[in-house]
Design a protein around this motif. Structure first.
Motif, PDB file in Angstrom:
ATOM      1  N   UNK A   1     -11.871 -11.406  -1.674  1.00 50.89           N
ATOM      2  CA  UNK A   1     -12.359 -10.796  -0.436  1.00 50.89           C
ATOM      3  C   UNK A   1     -11.296 -10.683   0.636  1.00 50.89           C
ATOM      4  N   UNK A   2     -10.139 -11.285   0.395  1.00 50.26           N
ATOM      5  CA  UNK A   2      -9.033 -11.120   1.322  1.00 50.26           C
ATOM      6  C   UNK A   2      -8.946 -12.189   2.396  1.00 50.26           C
ATOM      7  N   UNK A   3      -7.745 -12.372   2.915  1.00 54.81           N
ATOM      8  CA  UNK A   3      -7.478 -13.261   4.056  1.00 54.81           C
ATOM      9  C   UNK A   3      -6.682 -12.459   5.074  1.00 54.81           C
ATOM     10  N   UNK A   4      -7.175 -12.465   6.302  1.00 58.17           N
ATOM     11  CA  UNK A   4      -6.433 -11.770   7.362  1.00 58.17           C
ATOM     12  C   UNK A   4      -5.469 -12.750   8.011  1.00 58.17           C
ATOM     13  N   UNK A   5      -4.188 -12.467   7.896  1.00 51.65           N
ATOM     14  CA  UNK A   5      -3.149 -13.319   8.474  1.00 51.65           C
ATOM     15  C   UNK A   5      -2.650 -12.726   9.775  1.00 51.65           C
ATOM     16  N   UNK A   6      -2.603 -13.567  10.782  1.00 55.51           N
ATOM     17  CA  UNK A   6      -2.057 -13.163  12.076  1.00 55.51           C
ATOM     18  C   UNK A   6      -0.863 -14.048  12.392  1.00 55.51           C
ATOM     19  N   UNK A   7       0.301 -13.411  12.576  1.00 52.69           N
ATOM     20  CA  UNK A   7       1.514 -14.147  12.924  1.00 52.69           C
ATOM     21  C   UNK A   7       1.708 -14.055  14.436  1.00 52.69           C
ATOM     22  N   UNK A   8       1.852 -15.215  15.069  1.00 46.71           N
ATOM     23  CA  UNK A   8       1.974 -15.257  16.536  1.00 46.71           C
ATOM     24  C   UNK A   8       3.371 -15.695  16.958  1.00 46.71           C
ATOM     25  N   UNK A   9       3.724 -15.351  18.177  1.00 45.90           N
ATOM     26  CA  UNK A   9       5.052 -15.722  18.705  1.00 45.90           C
ATOM     27  C   UNK A   9       5.123 -17.200  19.014  1.00 45.90           C
TER      28      UNK A   9
END
Lengths: 115, 116
Positions: free
Chosen positions: B108-116
């Motif tokens: 079903x997927x994983x949403x990855x968010x890369x932050x500063x």
């Protein structure tokens, strides 16, 4: 040169209409696929062809009819479009149908919106 | 039947840190392939890495590595030194032999968010 190309990239149409999506691959692969990605991003296989022969046909309504004129092309025709058909449709290809190894190469997707 | 489970709907990671995206699978096929794909906001599906069920060593491709634990039926993706451009949906997938043909089944997927 795009390996797997789909046209059109966007379709907006009314319920009840018929539409087609075309796919072409220049990788020399024998096997092509149609996948549907729904609004929750879930990807599900619809059909697969190997050298023009249908080899996978998931539980898809009869309104969906794939056609492969040659091993480099796979088209998807949808009759009597319904709201629930709104999705992104991905075409893909792979070297061999009978092996679990080897990745699928995907087209850029065709976003279908049914109003 | 094949089944892929991704239990992390969303993940956050700071730039330059490493992150692990989880994937477990279930199959009765004696041989199979495990794949990871990236889908950025632009929508295309980008192949990242592959692991064959008989491969002894874990696959690596640049900053991507696949932590394959066959006995636990897991195939986690490790991204080292995260970059802002890594922000995307990540799909784990498996290809086995079902019936007479091989199809790719997705999680079903994983949403990855890369932050500063």
């Amino acid at each position: 040169d795009t390996a797997v190309s789909q046209t059109p990239k966007y379709l907006v149409t009314q319920m009840g209409n018929d539409k087609s999506i075309k796919c072409e691959q220049n990788l020399g692969h024998d096997t092509m696929y149609w996948y549907k990605q729904d609004s929750k991003k879930f990807l599900k296989i619809m059909f697969s062809y190997n050298n023009k022969e249908l080899i996978i046909n998931e539980t898809v309504p009869n309104r969906f009819s794939p056609k492969s004129p040659d091993k480099a092309h796979l088209n998807l025709h949808i009759n009597s479009l319904e709201l629930g058909d709104s999705a992104v449709y991905f075409c893909a290809s792979s070297l061999a149908a009978w092996s679990p190894y080897g990745e699928l190469f995907f087209g850029e997707g065709s976003r279908l919106t049914v109003l | 039947a094949q089944k892929i489970t991704q239990t992390q709907p969303g993940m956050f990671v700071q730039e330059k840190e490493a992150v692990t995206l989880d994937c477990t699978y279930d199959t009765s096929d004696p041989s199979y392939g495990l794949f990871w794909y990236k889908q950025p906001s632009s929508g295309e599906m980008i192949f990242l890495i592959y692991q064959g069920s008989y491969d002894q060593q874990n696959a690596t491709e640049g900053r991507y590595s696949l932590n394959f634990q066959k006995a636990r039926k897991s195939a986690n993706l490790v991204i080292s030194a995260s970059q802002l451009g890594d922000s995307a949906m990540y799909f784990c997938a498996m290809r086995g032999l079902t019936g007479t043909a091989s199809k790719l089944t997705f999680g079903t997927g994983t949403r990855l968010q890369v932050t500063l």
